[in-house]
Design a protein around this motif. Structure first.
Motif, PDB file in Angstrom:
ATOM      1  N   HIS A 165       0.716  -0.939   0.109  1.00 46.20           N
ATOM      2  CA  HIS A 165      -0.125  -0.208   0.027  1.00 46.20           C
ATOM      3  C   HIS A 165       0.549   1.250  -0.354  1.00 46.20           C
ATOM      4  O   HIS A 165       0.058   2.208   0.060  1.00 46.20           O
ATOM      5  CB  HIS A 165      -1.022   0.031   1.662  1.00 46.20           C
ATOM      6  CG  HIS A 165      -1.728  -0.819   0.600  1.00 46.20           C
ATOM      7  ND1 HIS A 165      -3.166  -0.753   0.255  1.00 46.20           N
ATOM      8  CD2 HIS A 165      -1.973  -2.399   1.683  1.00 46.20           C
ATOM      9  CE1 HIS A 165      -3.647  -2.198   0.164  1.00 46.20           C
ATOM     10  NE2 HIS A 165      -3.192  -2.810   1.242  1.00 46.20           N
ATOM     11  N   ARG A 205      -5.232   0.211   7.947  1.00 36.13           N
ATOM     12  CA  ARG A 205      -5.642  -0.104   6.476  1.00 36.13           C
ATOM     13  C   ARG A 205      -5.066  -1.233   6.388  1.00 36.13           C
ATOM     14  O   ARG A 205      -6.468  -1.694   5.335  1.00 36.13           O
ATOM     15  CB  ARG A 205      -4.807   0.640   5.139  1.00 36.13           C
ATOM     16  CG  ARG A 205      -4.388   0.472   3.692  1.00 36.13           C
ATOM     17  CD  ARG A 205      -5.534   0.752   3.541  1.00 36.13           C
ATOM     18  NE  ARG A 205      -5.959   1.010   1.858  1.00 36.13           N
ATOM     19  CZ  ARG A 205      -6.710   0.047   1.320  1.00 36.13           C
ATOM     20  NH1 ARG A 205      -7.417  -0.791   2.706  1.00 36.13           N
ATOM     21  NH2 ARG A 205      -7.300  -0.292   0.714  1.00 36.13           N
ATOM     22  N   GLU A 253      -7.485   3.191  -6.574  1.00 37.03           N
ATOM     23  CA  GLU A 253      -8.125   3.421  -5.566  1.00 37.03           C
ATOM     24  C   GLU A 253      -8.499   5.043  -5.629  1.00 37.03           C
ATOM     25  O   GLU A 253      -9.657   5.500  -4.430  1.00 37.03           O
ATOM     26  CB  GLU A 253      -8.203   2.234  -4.429  1.00 37.03           C
ATOM     27  CG  GLU A 253      -8.850   1.066  -5.173  1.00 37.03           C
ATOM     28  CD  GLU A 253      -9.399  -0.001  -3.913  1.00 37.03           C
ATOM     29  OE1 GLU A 253      -8.772   0.801  -2.779  1.00 37.03           O
ATOM     30  OE2 GLU A 253      -9.284  -0.935  -3.850  1.00 37.03           O
ATOM     31  N   CYS A 254      -7.343   5.381  -5.237  1.00 38.81           N
ATOM     32  CA  CYS A 254      -7.430   6.830  -4.728  1.00 38.81           C
ATOM     33  C   CYS A 254      -8.188   8.200  -6.006  1.00 38.81           C
ATOM     34  O   CYS A 254      -7.369   7.872  -6.980  1.00 38.81           O
ATOM     35  CB  CYS A 254      -5.826   7.866  -4.777  1.00 38.81           C
ATOM     36  SG  CYS A 254      -5.063   6.404  -3.427  1.00 38.81           S
ATOM     37  N   ARG A 257      -9.925   2.550   4.931  1.00 34.67           N
ATOM     38  CA  ARG A 257      -9.044   4.190   3.829  1.00 34.67           C
ATOM     39  C   ARG A 257      -8.869   5.113   3.802  1.00 34.67           C
ATOM     40  O   ARG A 257      -9.886   5.568   3.839  1.00 34.67           O
ATOM     41  CB  ARG A 257      -9.780   3.357   2.166  1.00 34.67           C
ATOM     42  CG  ARG A 257      -9.911   1.728   2.139  1.00 34.67           C
ATOM     43  CD  ARG A 257     -10.233   2.239   0.566  1.00 34.67           C
ATOM     44  NE  ARG A 257     -10.053   0.851  -0.194  1.00 34.67           N
ATOM     45  CZ  ARG A 257     -11.213  -0.534  -0.114  1.00 34.67           C
ATOM     46  NH1 ARG A 257     -12.196  -0.231   0.154  1.00 34.67           N
ATOM     47  NH2 ARG A 257     -10.619  -1.063  -0.895  1.00 34.67           N
ATOM     48  N   ASN A 310      -4.284  -0.278  -5.855  1.00 34.65           N
ATOM     49  CA  ASN A 310      -4.923  -0.013  -4.254  1.00 34.65           C
ATOM     50  C   ASN A 310      -4.395   1.289  -4.717  1.00 34.65           C
ATOM     51  O   ASN A 310      -4.960   2.442  -4.431  1.00 34.65           O
ATOM     52  CB  ASN A 310      -3.649  -0.032  -3.673  1.00 34.65           C
ATOM     53  CG  ASN A 310      -3.173  -1.694  -2.523  1.00 34.65           C
ATOM     54  OD1 ASN A 310      -4.722  -2.118  -2.483  1.00 34.65           O
ATOM     55  ND2 ASN A 310      -2.545  -2.076  -2.871  1.00 34.65           N
ATOM     56  N   ALA A 311      -3.363   1.817  -5.521  1.00 35.95           N
ATOM     57  CA  ALA A 311      -2.843   3.339  -5.931  1.00 35.95           C
ATOM     58  C   ALA A 311      -4.019   3.692  -6.841  1.00 35.95           C
ATOM     59  O   ALA A 311      -4.248   5.133  -6.431  1.00 35.95           O
ATOM     60  CB  ALA A 311      -1.962   4.029  -6.665  1.00 35.95           C
ATOM     61  N   GLU A 320      -0.218   4.333  -3.128  1.00 40.01           N
ATOM     62  CA  GLU A 320      -1.378   4.463  -2.161  1.00 40.01           C
ATOM     63  C   GLU A 320      -1.357   5.504  -0.973  1.00 40.01           C
ATOM     64  O   GLU A 320      -1.719   6.893  -1.109  1.00 40.01           O
ATOM     65  CB  GLU A 320      -1.903   3.482  -1.515  1.00 40.01           C
ATOM     66  CG  GLU A 320      -3.617   3.401  -1.417  1.00 40.01           C
ATOM     67  CD  GLU A 320      -4.499   3.103  -0.211  1.00 40.01           C
ATOM     68  OE1 GLU A 320      -5.251   2.682   0.556  1.00 40.01           O
ATOM     69  OE2 GLU A 320      -3.392   1.611  -0.158  1.00 40.01           O
ATOM     70  N   THR A 356       0.369   9.275  -1.993  1.00 35.32           N
ATOM     71  CA  THR A 356      -0.951   9.854  -2.238  1.00 35.32           C
ATOM     72  C   THR A 356      -1.679  10.550  -1.922  1.00 35.32           C
ATOM     73  O   THR A 356      -1.619  11.162  -1.601  1.00 35.32           O
ATOM     74  CB  THR A 356      -2.007   8.985  -3.749  1.00 35.32           C
ATOM     75  OG1 THR A 356      -0.732   7.765  -4.689  1.00 35.32           O
ATOM     76  CG2 THR A 356      -2.847   9.517  -4.759  1.00 35.32           C
ATOM     77  N   GLU A 357      -1.890   9.771  -0.710  1.00 33.53           N
ATOM     78  CA  GLU A 357      -2.932   9.733   0.595  1.00 33.53           C
ATOM     79  C   GLU A 357      -1.615  11.712   0.968  1.00 33.53           C
ATOM     80  O   GLU A 357      -2.871  12.481   1.339  1.00 33.53           O
ATOM     81  CB  GLU A 357      -3.683   9.123   0.924  1.00 33.53           C
ATOM     82  CG  GLU A 357      -4.441   8.241  -0.176  1.00 33.53           C
ATOM     83  CD  GLU A 357      -5.637   9.162  -0.245  1.00 33.53           C
ATOM     84  OE1 GLU A 357      -5.954  10.184   0.411  1.00 33.53           O
ATOM     85  OE2 GLU A 357      -6.200   8.941  -1.264  1.00 33.53           O
TER      86      GLU A 357
END
Length: 430
Positions: free
Chosen positions: A260, A398, A310-311, A403, A307-308, A263, A266-267
Motif C-alpha cells: 500500500h 489500512r 483506488e485514490c 481506507r 491500491n493506488a 497508495e 498519494t494520500e
C-alpha cells in the motif's frame, strides 16, 4: 497477456475505460487514468545519448507500447545539452525531439525531464558547475539563469509535438542538495524560476512539473518540502520507493506497508495540497531486488496498481523502469540492475505481464470518509515515513480494511475543506 503495439488513439480510448468513478466530492473527474514507464534505453543506458541510435530507440519503444502502456518519461543528460553555461547544443535538443517523435510513432505520449541531474545513483553535472568552476546549482544566480534558459529552449523545441505531456524540471533534483547546500526559501525561488521558464513556450494544456525523492516527504528539515511538491507545478509527483526508510526490509516484501506504499504516498501528498482537486502522479515506483525478491515482484506490481488506483485524483502510475541496466556496465548499486519490466536483452519479465494485466483491469475510486490527522513540524516530518508513528498507524488502519485519508492538523477542523474532500470523521494517533 502482453498486447501487440497499439496506436495512440487506441491507448487513449483504453485508458478512458480505466477510470470507472469520479475523483471525489468537490473535484472534477480526471478523464483518463494514465499508465506508463520511465524509459531506460536497453543499450548503453543513458550513455546512449552520446551516440543516439533511432533504430535502437524505436525497438525499445515498440516493446513498451506492446505492454499496453500509453506514455513514457524520458531523460537527456544535462552535460550533453548544456556543456557551457551559455551554450545549449542544438544537436542534443534535436535528438530529444527525435525521441519524442519516435515515441509518438509507437503510440506513446511523453513527459520530458530537463535537468539531469540525478539518475540511478549517478549525478550528472556540466563541467561549468564543478571543480575550479564550482557553482551551487540551486543558489548561484547565473547557474539558475542558465537552467531556466535550458528549460525555455526545450519548451520551445517541443511545444508543437502533439504527444508531449509536458516538461519536468529534472529527476529528483533534491538528490543534489548534499553537494549544493540550500535553504527552503532558496529552493522555492529555484523551483518558481524554472517552472516559469518551462511554461513560457508551452501550450496551456501541457503540464509543467517537478519531482523529488522521498526525503521531501519524510526527511526532517529537508530543504525540499512537502508543500513545495504539493503546491508548485501543475500536479504533485510522488516517488514512493520501497527502500526509502528501509520499508521493505523493515516490514517484509509482502507486507501491507509495502503493498500500500504508493497508495499511502498519494494520500499523503493530497493532504499538503492547498485544495482537494490537485491531481497526484505516482511517477516512480518499482520492484528492486533484493528488497522485492523476483518471485514477489509480479504481485507487488498488481497490488501497487490496484491500491493506488483506488485514490481519488490519481493522474496515473509510471513504473521504474522499462529495461534492466546491462551488467556489462559497472558500479551501479545492485538494485539498479533489476528494475526493468524487460531484461537487458529486451525480453519481458514476469513483472511486465503482471503490470500489463493490472493496468487493463477496471479501476474504481474508493470512498475515504475517515481521515487520520497528521500533526508534525518540519523537524519531525519523519513520523510520516516508514518506522514513524503516523505511518504505522495509517498502515494499521489500512490493514484492518479502512481506507484512511490524510489531513494535516491545521485543516482538521476546517469543515468546508473536509466536506470538499468527502471526509466525515477525523481520528488522531492513539
Amino acid at each position: 497477456m502482453i498486447h501487440s503495439r497499439r496506436t495512440r488513439a487506441f491507448a487513449q480510448n483504453t485508458s478512458q475505460r480505466h477510470r470507472q468513478g469520479k475523483t471525489g466530492p468537490g473535484e472534477d473527474p480526471i478523464p483518463t487514468l494514465r499508465f506508463g514507464v520511465n524509459y531506460t534505453p536497453r543499450r548503453g543506458w543513458f550513455h546512449s545519448w552520446h551516440d543516439f541510435d533511432p533504430a535502437h530507440a524505436r525497438e525499445d519503444l515498440a516493446q513498451i507500447a506492446g505492454l499496453g502502456l500509453d506514455h513514457v518519461r524520458i531523460f537527456h543528460l544535462w552535460p550533453l545539452l548544456q556543456p557551457n553555461r551559455t551554450l545549449i547544443r542544438r544537436t542534443a535538443v534535436d535528438q530529444l525531439v527525435h525521441l519524442v517523435d519516435l515515441a509518438g510513432e509507437a503510440g506513446l505520449d511523453v513527459l520530458v525531464d530537463g535537468v539531469q541531474g540525478h539518475l540511478s545513483s549517478f549525478d550528472f553535472y556540466p563541467e561549468w558547475t564543478r571543480s575550479w568552476h564550482h557553482r551551487n546549482v540551486f543558489t548561484d544566480p547565473e547557474a539558475i539563469t542558465a537552467q531556466a534558459e535550458l528549460m525555455r529552449t526545450l519548451g520551445a523545441a517541443l511545444a508543437d509535438r502533439p504527444n508531449l505531456i509536458g516538461l519536468q524540471l529534472g529527476n529528483e533534483l533534491n538528490n543534489l542538495v548534499e553537494h549544493n547546500p540550500v535553504t527552503v526559501a532558496e529552493v522555492d525561488h529555484y523551483l518558481d524560476t524554472l517552472l516559469a521558464a518551462a511554461r513560457e513556450h508551452l501550450p496551456p494544456d501541457r503540464l509543467v512539473t517537478h519531482s523529488a525523492y522521498d526525503a521531501a516527504w519524510y526527511g526532517d528539515d529537508h530543504p525540499f518540502t512537502p508543500e513545495a511538491s504539493a503546491r508548485k507545478g501543475d500536479l504533485t509527483t510522488v516517488h514512493p520507493w520501497v527502500f526509502s526508510g528501509d520499508c521493505a526490509r523493515r516490514y517484509g516484501p509482502r507486507s501491507p506497508q509495502v503493498l500500500h506504499l504508493a497508495e499511502y504516498g498519494t494520500e499523503l501528498a493530497k493532504a499538503y495540497a492547498t485544495g482537494p482537486a490537485r491531481p497526484v502522479w505516482v511517477q516512480e515506483t518499482g520492484a528492486p531486488e533484493p528488497h522485492i525478491p523476483a518471485a514477489d515482484a509480479p504481485e507487488f506490481a498488481r497490488a501497487t496498481v490496484r491500491n493506488a488506483a483506488e485514490c481519488a485524483g490519481l493522474w496515473g502510475v509510471t513504473w521504474w523502469c522499462s529495461h534492466d541496466v546491462d551488467r556489462s556496465l559497472a558500479d551501479y548499486p545492485e538494485l539498479e540492475y533489476t528494475l526493468g519490466l524487460f531484461d537487458s536483452s529486451g525480453r519481458p519479465k514476469p513483472i511486465a505481464e503482471a503490470f500489463a494485466e493490472a493496468i487493463a483491469e477496471p479501476h474504481t475510486v474508493q470512498l475515504r470518509d475517515t481521515a487520520l490527522v497528521l500533526d508534525c513540524t518540519p523537524g519531525t516530518r519523519s513520523v510520516s515515513g516508514p518506522g514513524g508513528a503516523y505511518f504505522e498507524e495509517w498502515m494499521r488502519l489500512r490493514a484492518e480494511g479502512l481506507r484512511p485519508a490524510v489531513v494535516l492538523a491545521e485543516r482538521a477542523a476546517d469543515e468546508g475543506y473536509l466536506a470538499a474532500r468527502g471526509i466525515k470523521e477525523v481520528v488522531r494517533l492513539p
